[in-house]
Design an enzyme around this catalytic site. Structure first.
Site, PDB file in Angstrom:
ATOM      1  N   GLN A  59       2.783   9.968   1.890  1.00 27.38           N
ATOM      2  CA  GLN A  59       4.142   9.415   1.960  1.00 27.38           C
ATOM      3  C   GLN A  59       5.052   9.902   0.838  1.00 27.38           C
ATOM      4  O   GLN A  59       6.262   9.777   0.926  1.00 27.38           O
ATOM      5  CB  GLN A  59       4.089   7.876   1.920  1.00 27.38           C
ATOM      6  CG  GLN A  59       3.510   7.275   3.190  1.00 27.38           C
ATOM      7  CD  GLN A  59       3.371   5.771   3.067  1.00 27.38           C
ATOM      8  OE1 GLN A  59       2.439   5.272   2.464  1.00 27.38           O
ATOM      9  NE2 GLN A  59       4.324   5.033   3.621  1.00 27.38           N
ATOM     10  N   HIS A 116      -4.359   1.401   7.838  1.00 27.95           N
ATOM     11  CA  HIS A 116      -2.989   1.940   7.907  1.00 27.95           C
ATOM     12  C   HIS A 116      -2.834   3.122   6.940  1.00 27.95           C
ATOM     13  O   HIS A 116      -2.276   4.164   7.300  1.00 27.95           O
ATOM     14  CB  HIS A 116      -2.013   0.796   7.577  1.00 27.95           C
ATOM     15  CG  HIS A 116      -0.572   1.166   7.468  1.00 27.95           C
ATOM     16  ND1 HIS A 116       0.397   0.692   8.328  1.00 27.95           N
ATOM     17  CD2 HIS A 116       0.089   1.951   6.581  1.00 27.95           C
ATOM     18  CE1 HIS A 116       1.578   1.180   7.969  1.00 27.95           C
ATOM     19  NE2 HIS A 116       1.429   1.947   6.903  1.00 27.95           N
ATOM     20  N   GLU A 117      -3.357   2.966   5.721  1.00 30.24           N
ATOM     21  CA  GLU A 117      -3.217   4.031   4.706  1.00 30.24           C
ATOM     22  C   GLU A 117      -4.075   5.254   5.042  1.00 30.24           C
ATOM     23  O   GLU A 117      -3.640   6.397   4.846  1.00 30.24           O
ATOM     24  CB  GLU A 117      -3.589   3.515   3.310  1.00 30.24           C
ATOM     25  CG  GLU A 117      -2.830   2.302   2.806  1.00 30.24           C
ATOM     26  CD  GLU A 117      -1.330   2.405   2.944  1.00 30.24           C
ATOM     27  OE1 GLU A 117      -0.790   3.520   3.064  1.00 30.24           O
ATOM     28  OE2 GLU A 117      -0.678   1.352   2.970  1.00 30.24           O
ATOM     29  N   HIS A 161      -2.313   7.413   7.420  1.00 30.23           N
ATOM     30  CA  HIS A 161      -1.304   8.284   6.786  1.00 30.23           C
ATOM     31  C   HIS A 161      -1.935   9.599   6.327  1.00 30.23           C
ATOM     32  O   HIS A 161      -1.330  10.664   6.452  1.00 30.23           O
ATOM     33  CB  HIS A 161      -0.680   7.603   5.567  1.00 30.23           C
ATOM     34  CG  HIS A 161       0.464   6.682   5.877  1.00 30.23           C
ATOM     35  ND1 HIS A 161       1.601   7.092   6.546  1.00 30.23           N
ATOM     36  CD2 HIS A 161       0.660   5.374   5.579  1.00 30.23           C
ATOM     37  CE1 HIS A 161       2.452   6.056   6.644  1.00 30.23           C
ATOM     38  NE2 HIS A 161       1.904   5.003   6.072  1.00 30.23           N
ATOM     39  N   CYS A 217       6.005  -0.421   7.506  1.00 30.36           N
ATOM     40  CA  CYS A 217       5.666   0.807   6.773  1.00 30.36           C
ATOM     41  C   CYS A 217       6.860   1.241   5.941  1.00 30.36           C
ATOM     42  O   CYS A 217       7.989   1.225   6.419  1.00 30.36           O
ATOM     43  CB  CYS A 217       5.296   1.920   7.761  1.00 30.36           C
ATOM     44  SG  CYS A 217       4.803   3.456   6.968  1.00 30.36           S
ATOM     45  N   LEU A 218       6.589   1.611   4.700  1.00 29.82           N
ATOM     46  CA  LEU A 218       7.680   2.057   3.819  1.00 29.82           C
ATOM     47  C   LEU A 218       8.332   3.333   4.342  1.00 29.82           C
ATOM     48  O   LEU A 218       9.464   3.635   3.967  1.00 29.82           O
ATOM     49  CB  LEU A 218       7.140   2.278   2.401  1.00 29.82           C
ATOM     50  CG  LEU A 218       6.659   1.006   1.685  1.00 29.82           C
ATOM     51  CD1 LEU A 218       5.944   1.365   0.390  1.00 29.82           C
ATOM     52  CD2 LEU A 218       7.822   0.061   1.413  1.00 29.82           C
ATOM     53  N   GLY A 243       0.834  -1.193   0.000  1.00 31.24           N
ATOM     54  CA  GLY A 243       0.000   0.000   0.000  1.00 31.24           C
ATOM     55  C   GLY A 243       0.872   1.247   0.000  1.00 31.24           C
ATOM     56  O   GLY A 243       2.058   1.174   0.314  1.00 31.24           O
TER      57      GLY A 243
HETATM   58  O1  GNR Z   1       4.067  -2.624   2.568  1.00 24.24           O
HETATM   59  C1  GNR Z   1       3.417  -2.503   3.610  1.00 24.24           C
HETATM   60  N1  GNR Z   1       3.135  -3.612   4.344  1.00 24.24           N
HETATM   61  C2  GNR Z   1       2.258  -3.610   5.415  1.00 24.24           C
HETATM   62  C3  GNR Z   1       2.243  -4.742   6.226  1.00 24.24           C
HETATM   63  C4  GNR Z   1       1.364  -4.813   7.295  1.00 24.24           C
HETATM   64  C5  GNR Z   1       0.510  -3.764   7.555  1.00 24.24           C
HETATM   65  C6  GNR Z   1       0.534  -2.623   6.773  1.00 24.24           C
HETATM   66  C7  GNR Z   1       1.395  -2.542   5.698  1.00 24.24           C
HETATM   67  S1  GNR Z   1       1.388  -1.139   4.695  1.00 24.24           S
HETATM   68  C8  GNR Z   1       3.016  -1.163   4.078  1.00 24.24           C
HETATM   69  C9  GNR Z   1       3.207  -0.096   3.010  1.00 24.24           C
HETATM   70  C10 GNR Z   1       3.023   1.263   3.639  1.00 24.24           C
HETATM   71  O2  GNR Z   1       3.825   1.785   4.360  1.00 24.24           O
HETATM   72  N2  GNR Z   1       1.895   1.872   3.388  1.00 24.24           N
HETATM   73  O3  GNR Z   1       1.654   3.064   3.964  1.00 24.24           O
HETATM   74 NI    NI Z   2       2.803   3.113   5.796  1.00 20.85          NI
END
Ligand code: GNR
Ligand code: NI
Length: 179
Positions: free
Chosen positions: A51, A133-134, A137, A91-92, A46
């Site tokens: 980001q 999660h997104e 952000h 998270c990236l 995601g």
């Molecule tokens: O790549 C991602 N893997 C992930 C694994 C578990 C829960 C959430 C994520 S999101 C993350 C990519 C990211 O940072 N999206 O904002």
């Molecule tokens: Ni993230």
């Protein structure tokens, strides 16, 4: 399509709150494609616009094994949420950091698609975790905000140290003087 640079914690731009999208036009679709390219290049499941320093309410997700099933959510809204479960997240914007976070297990979401049309989806499992999660952000919220201040402090130190090591590896030293 352009691969964009992903901001890393604790960059203050990750704290900016995204604005609703007013028009889904070709310019916006271009940014959506850039988000997808950036997400695939980084091997993420995601990516939220925040980001990559775009402060509009849009995000992309692909939780498929083959990485060929993109989901685009513009102005996403969680209509209902049920259950609670703690799942390990990454998270990236926090490379190499993983920890458990509690979230709703099942959600219903309304959003606009790439064509600007509203649609609804029901999500559970990894997809439900990823959507929550997104959307966080877009509010300037990161998964580490759910952890203790002590853990966050350790995470900041670890990321700082790794960044120092990365930059010293790329340091250009003065070469030996020619004879
Ligand atoms: O790549 C991602 N893997 C992930 C694994 C578990 C829960 C959430 C994520 S999101 C993350 C990519 C990211 O940072 N999206 O904002
Ligand atoms: Ni993230």
């Amino acid at each position: 399509m352009t691969k964009l640079v992903i901001l890393e914690y604790p960059d203050p731009r990750l704290r900016q709150k995204a604005e609703p999208v007013r028009f889904v036009d070709d310019a916006l679709r271009q940014s959506v494609d850039d988000l997808l390219e950036t997400m695939y290049a980084a091997n993420g499941i995601g990516l939220a616009a925040t980001q990559v320093d775009i402060h509009k309410r849009m995000l992309v997700i692909d939780v498929s094994e083959q990485r060929n099933d993109p989901l685009i959510l513009i102005n996403p809204e969680i209509l209902r949420a049920e259950g609670r479960e703690s799942v390990e997240e990454g998270c990236l914007s926090l490379p190499g950091i993983y920890d458990k976070v509690q979230r709703a297990t099942k959600i219903r979401v309304r959003a606009l698609g790439r064509d600007g049309r509203p649609f609804e989806i029901d999500a559970e499992g990894l997809l439900a975790v990823c959507i929550q999660h997104e959307i966080d952000h877009l509010e300037g919220q990161l998964f580490v905000d759910y952890l203790s201040e002590l853990k966050r402090q350790l995470i900041r130190k670890r990321l700082q140290k790794e960044r120092r090591q990365r930059s010293s590896m790329h340091e250009t030293r003065a070469s030996a003087p020619a004879l």
